[in-house]
Motif scaffolding. Structure first.
Motif, short mmCIF file in Angstrom:
data_model
loop_
_atom_site.label_atom_id
_atom_site.label_comp_id
_atom_site.label_asym_id
_atom_site.label_seq_id
_atom_site.Cartn_x
_atom_site.Cartn_y
_atom_site.Cartn_z
N TRP A 1 53.32 2.71 44.14
CA TRP A 1 53.37 2.18 45.50
C TRP A 1 54.06 3.16 46.45
N THR A 2 55.11 3.83 45.98
CA THR A 2 55.85 4.75 46.84
C THR A 2 54.98 5.92 47.30
N SER A 3 54.13 6.43 46.42
CA SER A 3 53.29 7.58 46.77
C SER A 3 51.96 7.17 47.38
N LEU A 4 51.72 5.88 47.52
CA LEU A 4 50.42 5.39 47.96
C LEU A 4 50.09 5.86 49.38
N GLY A 5 51.06 5.78 50.29
CA GLY A 5 50.79 6.11 51.68
C GLY A 5 50.36 7.55 51.88
N GLN A 6 51.07 8.48 51.25
CA GLN A 6 50.71 9.88 51.39
C GLN A 6 49.31 10.15 50.86
N ASN A 7 48.98 9.57 49.71
CA ASN A 7 47.67 9.80 49.13
C ASN A 7 46.56 9.17 49.98
N ILE A 8 46.83 8.01 50.57
CA ILE A 8 45.83 7.39 51.45
C ILE A 8 45.55 8.30 52.64
N LEU A 9 46.59 8.86 53.23
CA LEU A 9 46.39 9.75 54.37
C LEU A 9 45.61 10.99 53.97
N LEU A 10 45.91 11.56 52.80
CA LEU A 10 45.18 12.74 52.34
C LEU A 10 43.71 12.42 52.10
N ARG B 1 36.47 16.36 45.80
CA ARG B 1 37.04 16.93 44.58
C ARG B 1 38.32 17.73 44.84
N PRO B 2 38.38 18.62 45.86
CA PRO B 2 39.65 19.33 46.10
C PRO B 2 40.81 18.40 46.45
N THR B 3 40.54 17.37 47.28
CA THR B 3 41.59 16.41 47.64
C THR B 3 42.03 15.61 46.42
#
Length: 304
Positions: free
Chosen positions: A176-185, A221-223
């Motif tokens: 959950w903590t890393s979810l926001g950054q990955n969603i933005l990426l 794939r790169p993301t």
């Protein structure tokens, strides 16, 4: 004897040397703090890993003894290393696909700036606040999660108090903590996909799942590679969240390598052995980073 005025070739060589030095002068304000606060501590830690030191008496050189003990004798270190991999792989396996699914589902949603702020909140929130909020959610008696399970007629477990569920619980919080950054990426990656590819596939009769599998996923794939590797690296080095949630318990079920060398250094004053454990973890993270750089330079998994 007067050497005479400099030749055009001499002036060009001096100017070339000056131009080669100029970028380093501009980079110096950023490189010097990095060298002092990052590179120097790493070098000191590597040197200490080859010695015994209790922070009170002078260090005593022991060579590779600390590494031999950790990798060949100490079952606690080997268990923490296994827990570290379980935690890192689990948090990446949970957080990355979920972030991709949310980013895909929210394509074209209204109020995008607002949702980006909401997604980013877990990344900028203090780890102490996150840990205490989740301890309230996962509390076996008064927690929100067990209350919802009770409404459904299910008995909630002791999420952080049972060896059977403690690792799963900290993996859920880390994901959950890393979810926001990955969603933005992933949102940025989806924005780079040519919409004409989707339009052409839609005209050919492809459904949403087919378009996702055959068009969106290959283009991302790169993301996908970047988010997976960075999630693994963050999981391998995770410390504060686990310390605040479980302290490595219960019964060592969430004890990871970062907690191991923290206790070894500041509770047992075995600085050399703690430095050796930190160096092993550092090498693992460095290997993952090199793999990521190699894959990204070659264009993703197909270029390995």
């Amino acid at each position: 004897m007067d050497a005479g005025p400099p030749t055009p070739q001499g002036r060009a060589a001096a100017l070339s040397r000056r131009w080669r030095l100029t970028p380093w002068l501009f980079l110096a304000p950023a490189l010097l703090p990095g060298a002092i606060f990052y590179l120097l501590p790493v070098l000191v830690s590597v040197l200490l890993s080859l010695a015994e030191w209790d922070a009170l008496t002078p260090p005593r050189w022991v060579g590779w003894s600390n590494y031999a003990y950790l990798l060949g004798v100490d079952p606690l270190f080997q268990r923490t290393l296994g827990n570290t991999f379980i935690f890192a792989v689990g948090s990446a396996a949970l957080g990355v696909p979920l972030a991709l699914a949310i980013a895909w589902a929210m394509q074209g949603a209204r109020l995008q700036p607002f949702w980006r702020v909401v997604h980013w909140l877990p990344m900028v929130t203090n780890a102490v606040a996150i840990a205490y909020a989740w301890r309230f959610v996962l509390d076996p008696a008064d927690g929100i999660l067990n209350h919802l399970l009770g409404i459904a007629g299910l008995e909630g477990p002791e999420w952080l108090g049972s060896p059977a569920t403690a690792m799963l619980s900290v993996v859920l919080v880390a994901g959950w903590t890393s979810l926001g950054q990955n969603i933005l990426l992933f949102s940025i990656g989806l924005g780079q996909v040519d919409s004409r590819l989707w339009d052409a596939a839609r005209l050919d009769g492809a459904g949403p799942l087919r378009m996702f599998w055959s068009i969106t996923l290959p283009m991302l794939r790169p993301t996908l590679l970047f988010t997976t590797i960075t999630s693994l690296i963050n999981g391998l080095g995770s410390f504060a969240l686990i310390l605040l949630l479980t302290g490595g318990g219960p019964a060592g079920s969430t004890d990871v390598t970062a907690l191991y060398f923290y206790r070894m250094a500041f509770e047992h004053l075995r600085m050399g052995r703690a430095s050796a454990a930190a160096t092993v973890l550092f090498l693992l993270i460095m290997v993952l980073t090199l793999i990521q750089l190699r894959l990204l330079r070659r264009g993703g998994l197909d270029g390995w």
